[in-house]
Design an enzyme around this catalytic site. Structure first.
Site, mmCIF file in Angstrom:
data_model
loop_
_atom_site.group_PDB
_atom_site.id
_atom_site.type_symbol
_atom_site.label_atom_id
_atom_site.label_comp_id
_atom_site.label_asym_id
_atom_site.label_seq_id
_atom_site.Cartn_x
_atom_site.Cartn_y
_atom_site.Cartn_z
ATOM 1 N N TYR A 86 -17.066 14.058 24.807
ATOM 2 C CA TYR A 86 -16.031 13.085 24.432
ATOM 3 C C TYR A 86 -15.887 13.027 22.911
ATOM 4 C CZ TYR A 86 -12.982 9.098 24.449
ATOM 5 O OH TYR A 86 -11.898 8.294 24.273
ATOM 6 N N PHE B 1 15.689 16.810 13.681
ATOM 7 C CA PHE B 1 15.252 17.331 14.967
ATOM 8 C C PHE B 1 15.157 16.142 15.919
ATOM 9 C CE2 PHE B 1 12.417 18.685 18.329
ATOM 10 C CZ PHE B 1 13.149 19.763 18.771
ATOM 11 N N THR B 2 15.457 16.398 17.196
ATOM 12 C CA THR B 2 15.603 15.311 18.182
ATOM 13 C C THR B 2 14.414 14.339 18.196
ATOM 14 O OG1 THR B 2 14.766 16.856 19.839
ATOM 15 C CG2 THR B 2 17.147 16.619 19.696
ATOM 16 N N ASP C 225 7.198 19.533 8.490
ATOM 17 C CA ASP C 225 7.121 19.875 9.909
ATOM 18 C C ASP C 225 6.825 21.368 9.950
ATOM 19 O OD1 ASP C 225 7.592 20.743 12.487
ATOM 20 O OD2 ASP C 225 9.167 19.279 12.865
ATOM 21 N N LYS D 110 4.287 26.230 19.389
ATOM 22 C CA LYS D 110 5.167 27.307 18.921
ATOM 23 C C LYS D 110 4.329 28.361 18.181
ATOM 24 C CE LYS D 110 8.180 23.799 19.639
ATOM 25 N NZ LYS D 110 7.752 22.475 20.126
ATOM 26 N N ARG E 30 22.232 22.860 22.476
ATOM 27 C CA ARG E 30 21.906 22.226 21.199
ATOM 28 C C ARG E 30 23.232 21.851 20.526
ATOM 29 N NH1 ARG E 30 16.515 20.790 20.867
ATOM 30 N NH2 ARG E 30 17.678 19.570 22.351
ATOM 31 N N PHE F 253 19.630 14.538 26.589
ATOM 32 C CA PHE F 253 19.824 15.918 27.026
ATOM 33 C C PHE F 253 18.796 16.374 28.044
ATOM 34 C CE2 PHE F 253 16.262 17.289 24.491
ATOM 35 C CZ PHE F 253 16.234 16.349 23.474
HETATM 36 C C1 P71 Z 1 11.938 23.220 21.224
HETATM 37 C C2 P71 Z 1 10.996 22.080 21.108
HETATM 38 C C3 P71 Z 1 10.600 21.336 22.348
HETATM 39 C C4 P71 Z 1 11.712 20.406 22.623
HETATM 40 C C5 P71 Z 1 11.715 19.144 22.057
HETATM 41 C C6 P71 Z 1 12.804 18.321 22.231
HETATM 42 C C7 P71 Z 1 13.891 18.762 22.943
HETATM 43 C C8 P71 Z 1 13.880 20.005 23.523
HETATM 44 C C9 P71 Z 1 12.795 20.814 23.364
HETATM 45 C C10 P71 Z 1 9.841 20.757 19.508
HETATM 46 C C11 P71 Z 1 9.664 20.426 18.151
HETATM 47 C C12 P71 Z 1 10.274 21.199 17.101
HETATM 48 C C13 P71 Z 1 10.134 20.807 15.788
HETATM 49 C C14 P71 Z 1 10.768 21.574 14.687
HETATM 50 C C15 P71 Z 1 8.812 18.948 16.455
HETATM 51 C C16 P71 Z 1 8.923 19.284 17.789
HETATM 52 C C17 P71 Z 1 8.259 18.409 18.807
HETATM 53 N N1 P71 Z 1 10.654 21.727 19.878
HETATM 54 N N2 P71 Z 1 9.417 19.690 15.483
HETATM 55 O O1 P71 Z 1 12.431 23.661 20.180
HETATM 56 O O2 P71 Z 1 10.986 22.300 17.375
HETATM 57 O O3 P71 Z 1 7.117 19.042 19.259
HETATM 58 O O4 P71 Z 1 7.591 19.469 21.681
HETATM 59 O O5 P71 Z 1 5.274 19.623 20.754
HETATM 60 O O6 P71 Z 1 6.352 17.425 21.020
HETATM 61 O O7 P71 Z 1 12.178 23.670 22.345
HETATM 62 P P1 P71 Z 1 6.583 18.876 20.777
#
Ligand code: P71
Length: 470
Positions: A85, A137-138, A228, A271, A395, A462
């Site tokens: 833990y 970013f979303t 980021d 990523k 997007r 979305f």
């Molecule tokens: C991508 C994602 C995953 C995603 C997130 C929201 C809507 C659709 C798909 C996530 C990112 C990202 C950047 C630049 C932070 C996050 C959040 N991307 N910054 O592109 O691209 O990270 O998904 O691990 O929580 O499909 P998280």
């Protein structure tokens, strides 16, 4: 399509300069479906590719997030999980890898990127604050808004034009940033939210000169620069390729220098870092670190696991090192570029220059007869799925959500359908199949009629919205 079969990467560049720097040890069969099956699946999913079952998808280009293939070393690392833990050995390996390759002092693990975004936003933002960033970013913007901030897009104008060939379309417009500081005052800006590469702009990079200048401006006003770092490794390759003075420098060197102009970072390790789950936060300021480390135990887990299993942290520590290998990054971005070059040659409208992680189809030019309120990019994602079972992601206007004050749709200039390439998963033959399916949709583009949204959830609509064909 003339000469189509001649267009290998090798022939485009005199000789083939790279091949995938791995061979395949384990395979996962793909399932092909009939058009009737896809029609039924799409209807059931409300014409939203997020709601499709993966079983009904042939080539899955929804996202590069958590979808990469781990290496044999990473899988071996999974067996070395220390599931204590507190104080797991794997946590210390992760901490050392982040310190070594990103250069930050203090680390907080989280389960994924948005967990890190939540913690940093709640820790640094006060209601009434303003957060400038190089395009939204979303999830990032949502966490900033939930903490009480107003987000301001300070990216250069070129980023909003899919045809502009600026080599660093992720750059911050320093005049826009300076104007915002003048307008709201530095004390209302807890940090600049800088992403490298910029996902919503098409995976576009930030130059080293730009981050240096942002840091100088912010230092004069006592504002932090937070990165980021989700696709920063890919950003580093673009710097090596395009920025004077960086040719021949390693990805690892460039990454470290870039991070040195920032005060901390958050990361979706799903990523660049070649793992299926994971994230982290890193800062150099000890006081901020102590607050973050205190908050992580409320929302994610103890500060030596933050929502990850020990084995996840081990795979992540190994993934960080693999992610910065020059041959890996070149082949990853090279594969994306290969697909982009095929589509460009066929005059299919995509965001140029091609970015690091995905091809973004320009749905405005694909479907000039569709008004933005008919969700052209969502329509294109649905048509691609119907044609071949390829899954992509909207997007555009659906992703942009609504203005929190007026309640109207945000109507972004970029109305894009993203073909996102997972790392180390698909081959060049898959890229050819994708290109041919996009071409088929382009050839029948005039028959597309658009969609209406019949169900709209409150947050990040979305993901779960449902649509009907017009
Ligand atoms: C991508 C994602 C995953 C995603 C997130 C929201 C809507 C659709 C798909 C996530 C990112 C990202 C950047 C630049 C932070 C996050 C959040 N991307 N910054 O592109 O691209 O990270 O998904 O691990 O929580 O499909 P998280």
């Amino acid at each position: 399509m003339t000469g189509r079969s001649l267009h290998t990467m090798g022939q485009q560049h005199d000789r083939r300069s790279w091949a995938e720097p791995w061979k395949i040890k384990m395979v996962e069969p793909l399932r092909m479906t009939t058009r009737e099956q896809r029609e039924a699946a799409l209807r059931e999913a409300g014409h939203n590719t997020f709601l499709l079952r993966s079983e009904d998808v042939y080539i899955d280009l929804l996202t590069d997030s958590g979808t990469s293939a781990m290496s044999d070393r990473q899988w071996a690392g999974m067996m070395l999980g220390d599931e204590a833990y507190a104080g797991s050995r794997n946590y210390y390996r992760l901490e050392a890898a982040i310190q070594r390759f990103y250069g930050y002092r203090y680390i907080v693990p989280t389960h994924q990127g948005r967990g890190a975004e939540h913690l940093i936003s709640q820790t640094l933002i006060k209601p009434g604050d303003h957060v400038p960033g190089n395009m939204y970013f979303t999830t990032t913007r949502l966490h900033q808004e939930l903490a009480g901030a107003t987000f301001h897009d300070v990216i250069i104008d070129e980023a909003h034009d899919p045809q502009d060939l600026h080599p660093f379309k992720g750059n911050v417009d320093l005049a826009k940033l300076a104007a915002l500081i003048d307008e709201v005052g530095a004390e209302k800006i807890p940090y600049v939210s800088l992403a490298g590469t910029v996902n919503m702009a098409g995976g576009q990079p930030v130059s080293m000169a730009n981050v240096r200048a942002v840091k100088e401006l912010c230092d004069r006003h006592g504002i932090r620069v937070l990165l980021d770092a989700t696709r920063m490794v890919e950003n580093a390759l673009f710097i090596a390729e395009r920025e004077e003075g960086y040719a021949g420098r390693s990805i690892a060197e460039i990454l470290l220098e870039f991070c040195s102009y920032t005060d901390g970072a958050w990361m979706s390790a799903k990523k660049d870092h070649l793992v299926n789950i994971g994230g982290w936060l890193a800062v150099n300021d000890q006081t901020v670190f102590e607050e973050l480390r205190n908050l992580v135990v409320v929302y994610e887990g103890l500060h030596t696991y933050g929502g990850m299993a020990g084995r996840d942290m081990e795979a992540l520590a190994i993934g960080i090192e693999e992610a910065v290998q020059d041959d890996h990054v070149r082949s990853r971005v090279g594969q994306v570029r290969y697909l982009g070059e095929l589509l460009t040659e066929w005059d299919i409208p995509i965001v140029q220059p091609v970015g690091g992680h995905a091809i973004f189809l320009d749905a405005r030019r694909f479907y000039p007869h569709l008004a933005q309120d008919l969700f052209p990019a969502q329509t294109l994602a649905a048509e691609l799925y119907l044609d071949s079972g390829i899954r992509s992601m909207e997007r555009g206007i659906a992703s942009a959500g609504r203005n929190p004050v007026t309640g109207d749709h945000n109507r972004p200039k970029l109305e894009l359908t993203r073909l996102t390439i997972p790392r180390r998963v698909y081959t060049q033959a898959h890229m050819d199949v994708v290109a041919e399916s996009v071409k088929a949709c382009y050839d029948s583009r005039e028959s597309a009629r658009g969609l209406v949204m019949r169900y709209e959830p409150k947050y990040l609509r979305f993901f779960q919205a449902r649509f009907d064909p017009l």
